[in-house]
Enzyme design. Sequence first.
Site, short mmCIF file in Angstrom:
data_model
loop_
_atom_site.label_atom_id
_atom_site.label_comp_id
_atom_site.label_asym_id
_atom_site.label_seq_id
_atom_site.Cartn_x
_atom_site.Cartn_y
_atom_site.Cartn_z
N GLY A 11 -18.33 13.58 -11.55
CA GLY A 11 -18.73 13.92 -12.16
C GLY A 11 -18.82 13.41 -13.35
O GLY A 11 -17.89 13.80 -14.34
N ARG A 74 -20.40 8.05 -7.29
CA ARG A 74 -19.75 8.59 -6.48
C ARG A 74 -19.79 6.91 -6.08
O ARG A 74 -20.94 7.29 -4.08
CB ARG A 74 -20.18 9.62 -5.70
CG ARG A 74 -20.10 10.86 -7.01
CD ARG A 74 -20.12 12.02 -6.02
NE ARG A 74 -21.06 13.44 -7.20
CZ ARG A 74 -19.71 13.80 -7.54
NH1 ARG A 74 -18.83 13.85 -7.94
NH2 ARG A 74 -20.25 14.88 -8.05
N SER A 107 -11.04 11.61 -7.61
CA SER A 107 -11.14 10.19 -7.71
C SER A 107 -9.68 9.92 -8.07
O SER A 107 -8.81 9.08 -8.39
CB SER A 107 -11.95 10.23 -9.45
OG SER A 107 -13.63 10.70 -9.70
N ASP A 152 -15.24 21.52 -14.29
CA ASP A 152 -14.78 22.47 -13.67
C ASP A 152 -13.18 23.08 -13.78
O ASP A 152 -12.82 24.15 -13.75
CB ASP A 152 -14.45 21.55 -12.00
CG ASP A 152 -16.01 21.05 -10.99
OD1 ASP A 152 -17.22 21.84 -11.46
OD2 ASP A 152 -15.44 20.26 -10.54
N ARG A 187 -32.57 44.48 -17.82
CA ARG A 187 -32.47 44.14 -16.69
C ARG A 187 -31.43 43.24 -16.17
O ARG A 187 -30.43 43.06 -17.53
CB ARG A 187 -33.48 42.26 -17.29
CG ARG A 187 -34.42 43.17 -16.22
CD ARG A 187 -35.58 41.40 -16.48
NE ARG A 187 -36.74 42.14 -16.27
CZ ARG A 187 -38.32 40.95 -16.86
NH1 ARG A 187 -37.99 39.11 -17.16
NH2 ARG A 187 -39.27 41.18 -16.42
N MET A 194 -21.60 26.67 -12.26
CA MET A 194 -21.00 25.25 -11.55
C MET A 194 -19.56 25.61 -11.42
O MET A 194 -18.67 26.29 -11.65
CB MET A 194 -21.13 24.38 -12.08
CG MET A 194 -22.37 23.38 -11.90
SD MET A 194 -22.49 21.63 -12.70
CE MET A 194 -24.30 21.61 -11.55
N ARG A 196 -17.67 23.78 -8.56
CA ARG A 196 -17.26 23.90 -6.91
C ARG A 196 -16.30 24.47 -6.28
O ARG A 196 -16.53 25.74 -6.27
CB ARG A 196 -16.66 22.28 -7.32
CG ARG A 196 -16.97 20.93 -5.95
CD ARG A 196 -16.32 19.83 -5.87
NE ARG A 196 -16.92 19.29 -6.88
CZ ARG A 196 -17.60 18.46 -6.55
NH1 ARG A 196 -18.07 18.40 -5.39
NH2 ARG A 196 -18.68 17.55 -7.67
N HIS A 284 -27.09 21.55 -13.96
CA HIS A 284 -26.51 20.34 -14.68
C HIS A 284 -26.66 20.93 -16.72
O HIS A 284 -26.26 19.44 -17.23
CB HIS A 284 -27.23 19.33 -14.61
CG HIS A 284 -26.27 18.60 -13.22
ND1 HIS A 284 -26.94 19.58 -11.86
CD2 HIS A 284 -26.12 17.89 -13.03
CE1 HIS A 284 -26.86 18.61 -11.10
NE2 HIS A 284 -25.95 18.09 -11.40
N ARG A 287 -23.57 20.44 -17.79
CA ARG A 287 -22.52 19.50 -17.97
C ARG A 287 -22.79 18.06 -19.05
O ARG A 287 -22.49 17.34 -19.36
CB ARG A 287 -22.99 18.97 -16.53
CG ARG A 287 -21.23 17.60 -16.08
CD ARG A 287 -21.45 17.89 -14.48
NE ARG A 287 -21.88 16.76 -14.55
CZ ARG A 287 -22.13 16.29 -12.47
NH1 ARG A 287 -21.77 17.06 -11.75
NH2 ARG A 287 -23.25 15.43 -12.35
O1 F6P Z 1 -17.65 18.26 -10.59
C1 F6P Z 1 -18.28 18.57 -11.14
C2 F6P Z 1 -19.64 19.46 -11.34
O2 F6P Z 1 -20.70 19.45 -11.89
C3 F6P Z 1 -19.48 20.87 -9.67
O3 F6P Z 1 -19.42 21.44 -10.73
C4 F6P Z 1 -20.75 20.36 -9.02
O4 F6P Z 1 -20.16 21.04 -7.94
C5 F6P Z 1 -20.82 18.93 -9.11
O5 F6P Z 1 -19.74 18.57 -9.90
C6 F6P Z 1 -22.63 18.67 -8.96
O6 F6P Z 1 -22.09 17.57 -8.53
P1 F6P Z 1 -23.62 16.16 -8.77
O7 F6P Z 1 -23.65 16.45 -9.52
O8 F6P Z 1 -23.52 15.41 -7.82
O9 F6P Z 1 -24.59 17.61 -8.16
#
Ligand code: F6P
Length: 366
Positions: A11, A74, A107, A152, A187, A194, A196, A284, A287
């Site tokens: 990722g 990947r 990786s 992560d 509320r 995220m 994992r 995302h 990220r």
């Molecule tokens: O490892 C980084 C990460 O963003 C995790 O937090 C998440 O579970 C995973 O990758 C999501 O993967 P993808 O972008 O392949 O859906």
Amino acid sequence: RRKIAVMTSGGDSPGMSGAVRAVVRSAIALGHDAYCIYEGYEGLVQGGDLIKKMVWEDVRGWLSEGGTLIGTARCAAFRERYGRLAAAKNLILNGIDGLIVCGGDGSLTGADLFRAEWPSLLEELVAKEELSQDQVEPFKTLNIAGLVGSIDNDMSSTDATIGAYSSLARICQAVDYIDATAASHQRAFIIEVMGRHCGWLAVMSGVSTGADYIFIPEKPPGEGWEKQMCDIIARHRRLGKRKTIVIVAEGAIDRDLKPITSDYVKKVLVDVLKLDTRVTCLGHVQRGGTAVAYDRMLATLQGVEAVRAIVRAKPGSPSPMIAITENKIIRKPLVEAVKMASVAEAIKNKDFDQAMKLRDAEFDEY
Ligand code: F6P
């Protein structure tokens, strides 16, 4: 003069491009040739245009960029022996004898396996007449160094992975936005983040935003957690809080390994506390975006150190992973670091004490 290649894998994370920049420029500054392998292990397996010699200007402006500008993927083929054979051949054909991999634990595990297999890969390439003995002779050892890039922060042998603080900043910003609308309507919001199998983003964003309750994979709540959570939230409301924030790590589970879903947490808050509740899955967004200052600094210092480690490696010395521990950039044996990354395994075995130990964390019950 060495030929040193860098690649990003797994990722993407903010700061990876800064790490590539640092590797390319410090390799060139030390008098070596720098290469980028595009599209992660896929580029290593396919070779050709995906392996490119870099010049100083190629990485101009990369320091602040989010994601990875050399791509990532990947790659199923690299998990198989035939893929690693193709990768070894491509490195030798390009004259590359130093490889820096920036990626997560999966990786780096792949990189470590590649290093361990290197002599037998060369033997097989010669036996299959893909390369001659003369061609493989100068490449008796391949030096590998690992940089940990992942949002992560799930590598136990380093305090921070490249990208984790950028993601944390993004999550905090999102929670701040949600705070305003949540308080306006009194509320509750369940915010899924995220990570994992790792609860770092959830814990740190919870701490940084003053969340009411947090769920993480490494420390599943005991039986009756619903009542405990509701009691805490009810107390916060009695103290005058106009909003409720619950952070759920995407890997959150109970002690029977059953996922704790955001929808279930919402149902509990609605049924028991009658709170008007919404779920926000940040996805995302957390990220992407530019790298925060910490990740730029980490990527740069660690990229430089990775090149130094390759250049100064002694024959037979173990491959290093570049870590940061107590604010110092240091090298650790990659093989040890990869072993320590087996938190997912500990969780699968319901060994939650071991999972916390591998995270270098201990929480007292209170
Ligand atoms: O490892 C980084 C990460 O963003 C995790 O937090 C998440 O579970 C995973 O990758 C999501 O993967 P993808 O972008 O392949 O859906």
